[in-house]
Write an enzyme that holds these catalytic residues in place. Structure first.
Site, mmCIF file in Angstrom:
data_model
loop_
_atom_site.group_PDB
_atom_site.id
_atom_site.type_symbol
_atom_site.label_atom_id
_atom_site.label_comp_id
_atom_site.label_asym_id
_atom_site.label_seq_id
_atom_site.Cartn_x
_atom_site.Cartn_y
_atom_site.Cartn_z
ATOM 1 N N GLU A 1 -23.798 -38.572 59.448
ATOM 2 C CA GLU A 1 -23.725 -39.153 59.141
ATOM 3 C C GLU A 1 -24.506 -40.404 60.109
ATOM 4 O O GLU A 1 -24.828 -40.434 61.161
ATOM 5 C CB GLU A 1 -22.271 -39.425 60.098
ATOM 6 C CG GLU A 1 -20.658 -40.733 59.185
ATOM 7 C CD GLU A 1 -20.424 -40.330 60.086
ATOM 8 O OE1 GLU A 1 -19.169 -39.898 59.290
ATOM 9 O OE2 GLU A 1 -19.679 -40.909 61.132
ATOM 10 N N ASP B 1 -21.750 -36.220 63.462
ATOM 11 C CA ASP B 1 -21.367 -37.807 62.923
ATOM 12 C C ASP B 1 -22.664 -38.553 64.171
ATOM 13 O O ASP B 1 -22.595 -38.103 64.994
ATOM 14 C CB ASP B 1 -20.014 -37.774 64.115
ATOM 15 C CG ASP B 1 -19.405 -37.203 63.386
ATOM 16 O OD1 ASP B 1 -19.076 -36.823 61.885
ATOM 17 O OD2 ASP B 1 -17.390 -37.223 62.994
#
Length: 140
Positions: free
Chosen positions: A64, A14
């Site tokens: 991400e 992430d």
């Protein structure tokens, strides 16, 4: 028609474009946004280390990467020969309906906007041997 099952080993990371911090961790002014703190100065060094380790295990990686709208910048991380990340999630599609008051205020948009965004990313990645992941609702 037969279906064959396969397993993909890998990692999702992430907000990976925020992993590298500016030396000294300076305070931001009230007018600065979190968008201004990425990509950090050592991002690609860290991604290359991660890529080397995952390659040893033949593992797949998806990162991400919010706040990056320049396909060339993302290609720096997912280009075929770069060997940092295999694929990224970007947020241009899900941000096209965010109003001036932030993500909880709507903005009208046209279907052509969606088409333009998808076309931009797919064409660029195909032409440059990169991968990206498209999604419409929740990327999790």
């Amino acid at each position: 028609m037969t279906l064959s099952a396969f397993v993909v080993d890998g990692f999702r990371v992430d907000v990976i474009n925020f992993v590298s911090k500016v030396p000294g961790l300076p305070d931001a002014s009230i007018k600065q946004t979190w968008r201004e703190f990425q990509p950090g100065p050592r991002l690609h060094e860290y991604l290359q280390d991660i890529g080397r380790i995952l390659k040893e295990y033949n593992a797949f990686s998806v990162g991400e990467m919010p706040c990056i709208y320049d396909p060339k910048e993302i290609l720096n991380a997912v280009g075929f020969d770069i060997q940092e990340l295999n694929m990224i999630f970007h947020f241009e599609i899900v941000e096209m309906d965010i109003g001036v008051g932030g993500k909880f205020t709507p903005k009208q948009w046209q279907l052509s906007s969606l088409k333009d965004i998808v076309s931009k990313w797919q064409s660029f990645m195909i032409d440059n041997d990169g991968w990206n992941a498209l999604y419409l609702e929740n990327h999790d």
